[in-house]
Design a protein around this motif. Structure first.
Motif, PDB file in Angstrom:
ATOM      1  N   LEU A   1       0.996  -1.121   0.231  1.00 54.68           N
ATOM      2  CA  LEU A   1       0.031  -0.093   0.007  1.00 54.68           C
ATOM      3  C   LEU A   1       0.879   1.207  -0.102  1.00 54.68           C
ATOM      4  O   LEU A   1       1.932   1.451   0.335  1.00 54.68           O
ATOM      5  CB  LEU A   1      -0.927  -0.021   1.219  1.00 54.68           C
ATOM      6  N   ASP A   2       0.168   2.365  -0.526  1.00 54.12           N
ATOM      7  CA  ASP A   2       0.790   3.716  -0.555  1.00 54.12           C
ATOM      8  C   ASP A   2       0.322   4.439   0.690  1.00 54.12           C
ATOM      9  O   ASP A   2      -0.864   4.787   0.966  1.00 54.12           O
ATOM     10  CB  ASP A   2       0.726   4.520  -1.625  1.00 54.12           C
ATOM     11  N   LEU A   3       1.276   4.879   1.796  1.00 48.42           N
ATOM     12  CA  LEU A   3       0.673   5.696   2.814  1.00 48.42           C
ATOM     13  C   LEU A   3       0.253   6.986   2.241  1.00 48.42           C
ATOM     14  O   LEU A   3       0.323   7.432   1.215  1.00 48.42           O
ATOM     15  CB  LEU A   3       1.783   5.875   3.616  1.00 48.42           C
ATOM     16  N   ARG A   4      -0.666   7.887   3.413  1.00 53.74           N
ATOM     17  CA  ARG A   4      -1.296   8.824   2.612  1.00 53.74           C
ATOM     18  C   ARG A   4      -0.344   9.765   2.249  1.00 53.74           C
ATOM     19  O   ARG A   4       0.606  10.063   2.799  1.00 53.74           O
ATOM     20  CB  ARG A   4      -2.222   9.506   3.812  1.00 53.74           C
ATOM     21  N   GLY A   5      -0.718  10.483   1.036  1.00 53.18           N
ATOM     22  CA  GLY A   5       0.156  11.379   0.493  1.00 53.18           C
ATOM     23  C   GLY A   5       1.174  10.767  -0.361  1.00 53.18           C
ATOM     24  O   GLY A   5       1.809  11.525  -1.350  1.00 53.18           O
TER      25      GLY A   5
END
Length: 266
Positions: free
Chosen positions: A52-56
């Motif tokens: 996953l890509d963390l927020r931002g």
């Protein structure tokens, strides 16, 4: 493209491949899920492999608020709930390890089967009596300034420190593109926060099987890994002598084998 809705303003991009035991890879600051591109094909043959890509970061929402390690840990909790996965194995690289430790501090390990910590000292800051960090005050002050004034130049130079051997131009190019995808305002906010957090005391809250992987040339000395290993009962430390910070790219085969053996032993 798959996204998990964390709140009304925040969606996290993720990839989900394979079946079986769920393994979630959590990337470091300024990076993205793309950094695990040499792990996904290997692990998805035997495990449900999620990145996953963390927020931002990466392809996730470029929301301007919430850029703290503790908020990222809450995002991870919400992400796991959204996907309704159970007894997950979490792999945290660099700041991703901070996210895992903060997760355990906030929520315990009830739904966590095991952790893997990849090349991260319990604190990035060089506190009095703590020499295993990466930044003192003057250094982090300089980093904050250069991110705001020359983000591309800072990111480009930062990449070389993550490798023991100089990366080829194409590898440098895609890594720089991923890093530059993070707005400078977000980059400086989270770099400062993750430098200021300190898990030296609370790392011992981890009460699940833990594998610790450290490069021996680069950001953190192997002694930082030994510190963690001594405070998590039953944990195992593996040194990667031909790597700096990106050991899963520099020593891919060894990294994948070590994690696979650890997962299989659980």
């Amino acid at each position: 493209m798959p996204y998990a809705e964390i709140d009304s303003e925040t969606k996290l991009y993720y990839e989900d491949k394979g079946e079986g035991q769920t393994v979630i890879f959590v990337h470091g600051v300024m990076m993205s899920s793309k950094f695990f591109h040499k792990q996904v094909p290997y692990f998805s043959e035997k495990y449900r492999t999620i990145t996953l890509d963390l927020r931002g970061h990466g392809q996730s929402t470029k929301v301007e608020h919430g850029h703290t390690v503790s908020r990222y840990a809450r995002d991870l909790k919400r992400f796991i709930e959204e996907l309704n996965v159970k007894d997950v194995i979490l792999v945290g690289w660099s700041m991703g390890a901070f996210v895992l430790w903060d997760y355990v501090n906030q929520f315990g390990s009830e739904n966590i089967k095991a952790l893997t910590i990849v090349d991260q000292s319990p604190s990035d800051y060089i506190w009095p009596g703590w020499e295993y960090g990466a930044f003192d005050f003057e250094a982090i002050k300089g980093v904050m300034q250069v991110i705001q004034e020359d983000q591309n130049g800072f990111n480009s130079e930062f990449i070389y420190g993550m490798f023991k051997q100089k990366p080829d131009p194409k590898e440098h190019e895609w890594i720089l593109a991923e890093m530059n995808n993070l707005p400078a305002s977000i980059e400086s906010a989270i770099v400062f926060n993750q430098t200021a957090v300190d898990y030296r005391e609370s790392v011992s809250n981890v009460d699940v099987p833990t594998l610790i992987c450290f490069g021996t040339v680069g950001f953190f000395p192997i002694e930082a890994g030994e510190y963690i290993q001594q405070r998590i009962p039953g944990s195992k430390l593996v040194a990667f002598d031909n790597s700096s910070h990106l050991l899963f790219l520099e020593e891919t085969d060894k990294f994948n084998r070590e994690l696979d053996a650890f997962f299989s032993s659980l």
